[in-house]
Design an enzyme around this catalytic site. Sequence first.
Site, PDB file in Angstrom:
ATOM      1  N   LYS A 113       0.817  -1.214   0.000  1.00 29.47           N
ATOM      2  CA  LYS A 113       0.000   0.000   0.000  1.00 29.47           C
ATOM      3  C   LYS A 113       0.852   1.267   0.000  1.00 29.47           C
ATOM      4  O   LYS A 113       0.363   2.337  -0.339  1.00 29.47           O
ATOM      5  CB  LYS A 113      -0.975  -0.043   1.162  1.00 29.47           C
ATOM      6  CG  LYS A 113      -1.988  -1.174   0.947  1.00 29.47           C
ATOM      7  CD  LYS A 113      -3.080  -1.197   1.955  1.00 29.47           C
ATOM      8  CE  LYS A 113      -4.159  -2.210   1.604  1.00 29.47           C
ATOM      9  NZ  LYS A 113      -3.747  -3.616   1.851  1.00 29.47           N
TER      10      LYS A 113
HETATM   11  C1  LIG Z   1      -4.490  -4.673   1.482  1.00 28.81           C
HETATM   12  C2  LIG Z   1      -3.750  -5.950   1.361  1.00 28.81           C
HETATM   13  C3  LIG Z   1      -4.189  -6.989   0.523  1.00 28.81           C
HETATM   14  C4  LIG Z   1      -5.474  -6.885  -0.260  1.00 28.81           C
HETATM   15  O1  LIG Z   1      -5.393  -5.908  -1.260  1.00 28.81           O
HETATM   16  P1  LIG Z   1      -6.727  -5.351  -1.967  1.00 28.81           P
HETATM   17  O2  LIG Z   1      -6.273  -4.252  -2.833  1.00 28.81           O
HETATM   18  O3  LIG Z   1      -7.624  -4.897  -0.852  1.00 28.81           O
HETATM   19  O4  LIG Z   1      -7.319  -6.496  -2.700  1.00 28.81           O
HETATM   20  C5  LIG Z   1      -3.409  -8.108   0.412  1.00 28.81           C
HETATM   21  N1  LIG Z   1      -2.265  -8.251   1.114  1.00 28.81           N
HETATM   22  C6  LIG Z   1      -1.819  -7.290   1.938  1.00 28.81           C
HETATM   23  C7  LIG Z   1      -0.568  -7.520   2.697  1.00 28.81           C
HETATM   24  C8  LIG Z   1      -2.537  -6.113   2.083  1.00 28.81           C
HETATM   25  O5  LIG Z   1      -2.082  -5.148   2.905  1.00 28.81           O
END
Ligand SMILES: *Cc1c(COP(=O)(O)O)cnc(C)c1O
Length: 494
Positions: A113
């Site tokens: 993210k």
């Molecule tokens: C947020 C997250 C996901 C899921 O991603 P999305 O975009 O919500 O599908 C998967 N793995 C990790 C480590 C995350 O932080």
Amino acid sequence: MQYISTRSGNKGVSGAAAIISGLAPDGGLFMPESLPHWAPEEILALCHADYPGRAAWAIGGFLQDYSQGELADYCQKAYGPDRFTAPGTAPVVKISDSAYILELFHGPTCAFKDFALQLLPYLLTAALAKQGVAKTVIILVATSGDTGKAALEGFADVAGTKICVFYPEGGTSAMQRLQMTTQKGGNVRVAAVKGNFDDAQNGVKAIFTDQPYGQRLAERGYLLSSANSINWGRLAPQVAYYLSAYCDLLNQGRIRPGERINICVPTGNFGNILAAYFAKSCGLPVHRLICASNKNRVLTDFITTGVYDRNRDFYLTSSPSMDILISSNLERLLYLLAERDAGKIRGFMGQLRETGRYDLDSAMLAKLQAEFAAGSADEAETFATIRRLFQDSGYLCDTHTAVAVKVYQDYLAASGDTTPTVIAATASPFKFCGSVLPALGQQPEGDDFSQLNQLAALSGLLPPSRLLALKDQAERFTQAIGADAMAAEVDQLL
Ligand SMILES: *Cc1c(COP(=O)(O)O)cnc(C)c1O
């Protein structure tokens, strides 16, 4: 390029305006009215660019009210070596004959993210200037663990912004919680919500759609915005790393120009895999998109049957960032599958709200299944995958990534499709020592920080310095509130 709502198809707004408001006024999500087209020779030319250069180019196709110079500057800052510790920012690592791991966890919070949330503050503050908005922005975030910290890290002490993060009490790993509760900065606030992620997300949505509340904030000089993946400013930066991975595979001689790849993504809110779908739609040579779920397999069932049904048990798993039953970004995919028929989307979302489910017609289901494969991994399979991958290839992955690796292995066995496949590694294994150590057959010892060292000794890898540094930081935010007290919590920040 204009942005229109999935629920009204109304007259568009600029990219900057879409980023400021996050959610469209009618409750829909913003979509570009058309998609950029990436020519094969443009993709080839980007092989010579560095990560910030590739990202600025890809994002520029979506955000045409930002100049290339602006975006290049923001991407240099957001993706520089002081923030992303790995050479190449998002390195691609081979783990088997046909599988490559795209490591997206070398940023400040050790999860993918960061790619969106290191850049979003630049995009948002520039958007305010472009739109002539003189208000202070309050960023509201509901997090299943990683978004919260990444958003806090991006927005801490950014002038003209305040940020309030809500996470489900007991719904994150110990390290994820500590990352948030120790956050520094004069413009931040963090609270645990009694409930699960969907409760926190619904609480944030309720604040957004409470018009009298928004009005009161406006009178005091504030404006609400979202750093959740419903914000277009989150999605555009994520498209870039799939393009970058393709360039890296070309540069490594693993694929030939124009050759197709698969992309497999561990999925929760459907943001990351949607970004891969956008990359494909722009012209990246992609064959299948493989959607991987944990035991909360609402998306696997949806893709295999066409029925989205959230009326089911909710499980807390070792991959907490995927513990989600309402995948918000799916609405954007539905909009495209429905050929931009906003009335249809209003229908689906109304059914979801009232009955917790909806059904695709056969034309939409056929289109969905032509693009996406899907599978899920339960807890035992996730743990076994971490152990086996480490034993067989020496590669250590976290629980979320392990879900994707397992789903890919099942896909490969069932389909015989040996197309080179990029698997998104979404978090560092050191963020989830409490699960990764037992997966490797070790009893976790001592506190969270001893476990970092324990995993380091076992794996021969260095723990991320940003996680080690949390040890000396005081916890600032320890309160847990009811979902009905979230608006009051935002008031505390003002
Ligand atoms: C947020 C997250 C996901 C899921 O991603 P999305 O975009 O919500 O599908 C998967 N793995 C990790 C480590 C995350 O932080």
